[in-house]
Motif scaffolding. Structure first.
Motif, PDB file in Angstrom:
ATOM      1  N   PHE A 152      -0.086 -49.576  14.702  1.00  0.00           N
ATOM      2  CA  PHE A 152      -1.277 -48.785  14.962  1.00  0.00           C
ATOM      3  C   PHE A 152      -2.466 -49.723  15.007  1.00  0.00           C
ATOM      4  CE2 PHE A 152      -3.880 -45.053  15.054  1.00  0.00           C
ATOM      5  CZ  PHE A 152      -3.016 -44.019  15.421  1.00  0.00           C
ATOM      6  N   GLY A 153      -3.277 -49.605  16.074  1.00  0.00           N
ATOM      7  CA  GLY A 153      -4.408 -50.518  16.234  1.00  0.00           C
ATOM      8  C   GLY A 153      -3.898 -51.935  16.368  1.00  0.00           C
ATOM      9  N   SER A 154      -4.430 -52.822  15.564  1.00  0.00           N
ATOM     10  CA  SER A 154      -4.019 -54.224  15.634  1.00  0.00           C
ATOM     11  C   SER A 154      -2.949 -54.578  14.603  1.00  0.00           C
ATOM     12  CB  SER A 154      -5.242 -55.132  15.429  1.00  0.00           C
ATOM     13  OG  SER A 154      -5.802 -54.921  14.138  1.00  0.00           O
ATOM     14  N   HIS A 155      -2.491 -53.611  13.822  1.00  0.00           N
ATOM     15  CA  HIS A 155      -1.588 -53.905  12.715  1.00  0.00           C
ATOM     16  C   HIS A 155      -0.140 -53.567  13.017  1.00  0.00           C
ATOM     17  CE1 HIS A 155      -5.517 -53.696  10.610  1.00  0.00           C
ATOM     18  NE2 HIS A 155      -4.980 -54.611   9.828  1.00  0.00           N
ATOM     19  N   ILE A 156       0.746 -54.461  12.616  1.00  0.00           N
ATOM     20  CA  ILE A 156       2.186 -54.237  12.646  1.00  0.00           C
ATOM     21  C   ILE A 156       2.628 -54.211  11.188  1.00  0.00           C
ATOM     22  CG2 ILE A 156       4.428 -55.074  13.457  1.00  0.00           C
ATOM     23  CD1 ILE A 156       2.794 -56.713  15.576  1.00  0.00           C
ATOM     24  N   LEU A 157       2.997 -53.031  10.694  1.00  0.00           N
ATOM     25  CA  LEU A 157       3.268 -52.835   9.277  1.00  0.00           C
ATOM     26  C   LEU A 157       4.739 -52.491   9.045  1.00  0.00           C
ATOM     27  CD1 LEU A 157       0.217 -50.500   8.505  1.00  0.00           C
ATOM     28  CD2 LEU A 157       0.284 -52.996   8.382  1.00  0.00           C
ATOM     29  N   ARG A 158       5.230 -52.813   7.867  1.00  0.00           N
ATOM     30  CA  ARG A 158       6.554 -52.305   7.466  1.00  0.00           C
ATOM     31  C   ARG A 158       6.431 -50.800   7.278  1.00  0.00           C
ATOM     32  NH1 ARG A 158       9.239 -55.865   3.459  1.00  0.00           N
ATOM     33  NH2 ARG A 158      10.009 -56.765   5.414  1.00  0.00           N
ATOM     34  N   ASN A 177       0.126 -52.884  -0.517  1.00  0.00           N
ATOM     35  CA  ASN A 177       0.831 -53.779  -1.430  1.00  0.00           C
ATOM     36  C   ASN A 177       1.724 -54.797  -0.740  1.00  0.00           C
ATOM     37  OD1 ASN A 177      -0.234 -52.631  -3.855  1.00  0.00           O
ATOM     38  ND2 ASN A 177       1.121 -50.883  -3.564  1.00  0.00           N
ATOM     39  N   LEU A 178       1.581 -54.907   0.569  1.00  0.00           N
ATOM     40  CA  LEU A 178       2.319 -55.917   1.330  1.00  0.00           C
ATOM     41  C   LEU A 178       1.499 -56.284   2.552  1.00  0.00           C
ATOM     42  CD1 LEU A 178       5.225 -57.350   1.463  1.00  0.00           C
ATOM     43  CD2 LEU A 178       5.685 -55.682   3.279  1.00  0.00           C
ATOM     44  N   PRO A 179       1.269 -57.571   2.797  1.00  0.00           N
ATOM     45  CA  PRO A 179       0.516 -57.949   3.987  1.00  0.00           C
ATOM     46  C   PRO A 179       1.212 -57.447   5.250  1.00  0.00           C
ATOM     47  CG  PRO A 179       0.768 -59.824   2.504  1.00  0.00           C
ATOM     48  CD  PRO A 179       1.667 -58.744   1.978  1.00  0.00           C
ATOM     49  N   PRO A 180       0.457 -57.250   6.330  1.00  0.00           N
ATOM     50  CA  PRO A 180       1.083 -56.826   7.579  1.00  0.00           C
ATOM     51  C   PRO A 180       2.192 -57.781   8.017  1.00  0.00           C
ATOM     52  CG  PRO A 180      -1.312 -56.669   7.731  1.00  0.00           C
ATOM     53  CD  PRO A 180      -1.009 -57.384   6.444  1.00  0.00           C
ATOM     54  N   LEU A 181       3.191 -57.231   8.702  1.00  0.00           N
ATOM     55  CA  LEU A 181       4.238 -58.079   9.266  1.00  0.00           C
ATOM     56  C   LEU A 181       3.699 -58.898  10.429  1.00  0.00           C
ATOM     57  CD1 LEU A 181       7.233 -55.554   9.327  1.00  0.00           C
ATOM     58  CD2 LEU A 181       6.622 -57.203   7.542  1.00  0.00           C
ATOM     59  N   GLY A 182       2.651 -58.389  11.051  1.00  0.00           N
ATOM     60  CA  GLY A 182       2.074 -59.111  12.181  1.00  0.00           C
ATOM     61  C   GLY A 182       0.803 -58.445  12.648  1.00  0.00           C
ATOM     62  N   MET A 183       0.171 -59.065  13.626  1.00  0.00           N
ATOM     63  CA  MET A 183      -1.072 -58.557  14.192  1.00  0.00           C
ATOM     64  C   MET A 183      -0.972 -58.597  15.712  1.00  0.00           C
ATOM     65  SD  MET A 183      -2.905 -57.848  11.493  1.00  0.00           S
ATOM     66  CE  MET A 183      -4.558 -57.602  12.178  1.00  0.00           C
TER      67      MET A 183
END
Length: 338
Positions: A152-158, A177-183
């Protein structure tokens, strides 16, 4: 020449495929497929081949139930050998719950599953759906992603770490509680070191996903009767949002008695923190001791959404309460930091 990847797009519902009607935006069968067909950037050689399945009926995510999670999981599992990756289009209101549930249900799939949607319908001029969909499709075509993600947006999240953080912003989801997997910026950058290395295996889905689990947020002065109602039959599990690191009012004898009675009946109580950025440690404070004595299990740094979905899945698999308690505290899909 490299053969184009094939991506299965499951449109479960949500704003991204809605159309303006006399009563406001509403899902209209066939509208999303038409919109995707009319997006030239989705049909270039750099983009995987898309196969779109619109669910019937289309679901407003506010109406989503665990049975809908199972429906999506079954659909993707049935197509696992025919596609390289999967995109699920879903409404934002309960997207984090569905993403979490799919992470647990699809363990063993071994292929990327990317959930996305939008704040503005795809057919509207300023829609964020175009970029969200394109990013989701490109992530779903990656060979190194073998888990459920939320884009969603610029974030790739678990998927099982995501929470909805904004009701209207284009960066609507976060992973506290976890940095994004990617951007997704000028380039789509994925931190490979954060990805789960899951080998393909069996996907054993429960026959039904109907274990009765309640969700209760603790608050100052909460009557014990409310907790008693949450633990009463037919409840088999309760997610309790406790204070801070997992504390409860240790001076409330009636509340503690209710907890103990629920545990004696075999109700599984999972404890998460009310703090968005937080971690439950039931050994940190004396006010957590009653939870341990009552057989409650700390959810460490799980989100409420992940904890609820996890407990529903585990209990629907027909496991005994003690086994569910043990598995609830273990990392099954990257949902917690052990």
């Amino acid at each position: 020449m490299t053969e184009r990847k094939r991506i299965y797009v499951a449109y479960a519902g949500g704003t991204i495929g809605m159309k303006a009607t006399e009563t406001g935006y509403a899902p209209v069968p066939g509208h999303l497929t038409e919109q995707i067909r009319d997006q030239p950037q989705l049909h270039t050689a750099e983009v995987p081949e898309l196969s779109i399945c619109e669910y019937e009926p289309l679901l407003d995510s506010a109406n989503a139930r665990p049975s809908d999670w199972l429906r999506i999981a079954r659909d993707l599992a049935q197509h696992r050998h025919h596609y390289d990756g999967f995109v699920v289009l879903h409404g934002t209101d309960t997207m984090a719950y569905t993403a979490s549930a799919l992470a647990f249900l699809l363990r063993g799939l071994g292929k990327p599953v990317v959930i996305t949607g939008s704040q503005i319908p795809l057919g509207v001029l300023r829609s964020d759906g175009r970029q969200n969909l394109l990013t989701a499709v490109l992530v779903a075509a990656r060979d190194d992603v073998r888990e459920v993600c939320l884009v969603f947006g610029s974030h790739i999240l678990r998927g099982c770490r995501a929470v909805k953080a904004s009701a209207s912003g284009f960066e609507a989801f976060s992973s506290p509680n976890l940095p994004p997997l990617g951007m997704a910026g000028v380039q789509i950058e994925v931190d490979v070191a954060r990805l789960r290395d899951q080998e393909p295996g069996a996907v054993g889905l429960p026959i039904t996903l109907d274990a009765p689990v309640n969700l209760l947020r603790l608050y100052p002065g909460m009557p014990a009767a409310l907790l008693r109602a949450a633990l009463a039959p037919p409840a088999r599990g309760v997610i309790l949002e406790a204070y801070g690191a997992g504390t409860v009012p240790s001076a409330d004898d009636e509340l503690l008695q209710v907890l103990a009675e629920g545990a004696a009946r075999g109700v599984v109580v999972g404890v998460v923190s009310q703090c968005v950025d937080g971690r439950v440690d039931l050994n940190a404070y004396a006010t957590s001791a009653p939870l341990i004595e009552a057989g409650a299990v700390g959810g460490l740094d799980m989100t409420t959404e992940a904890a609820y979905a996890k407990l529903v899945v585990l209990l629907s698999e027909g496991r005994a309460p003690d086994e569910v308690r043990a598995l609830f505290a273990q990392d099954l899909a990257g949902e917690l930091t052990a």
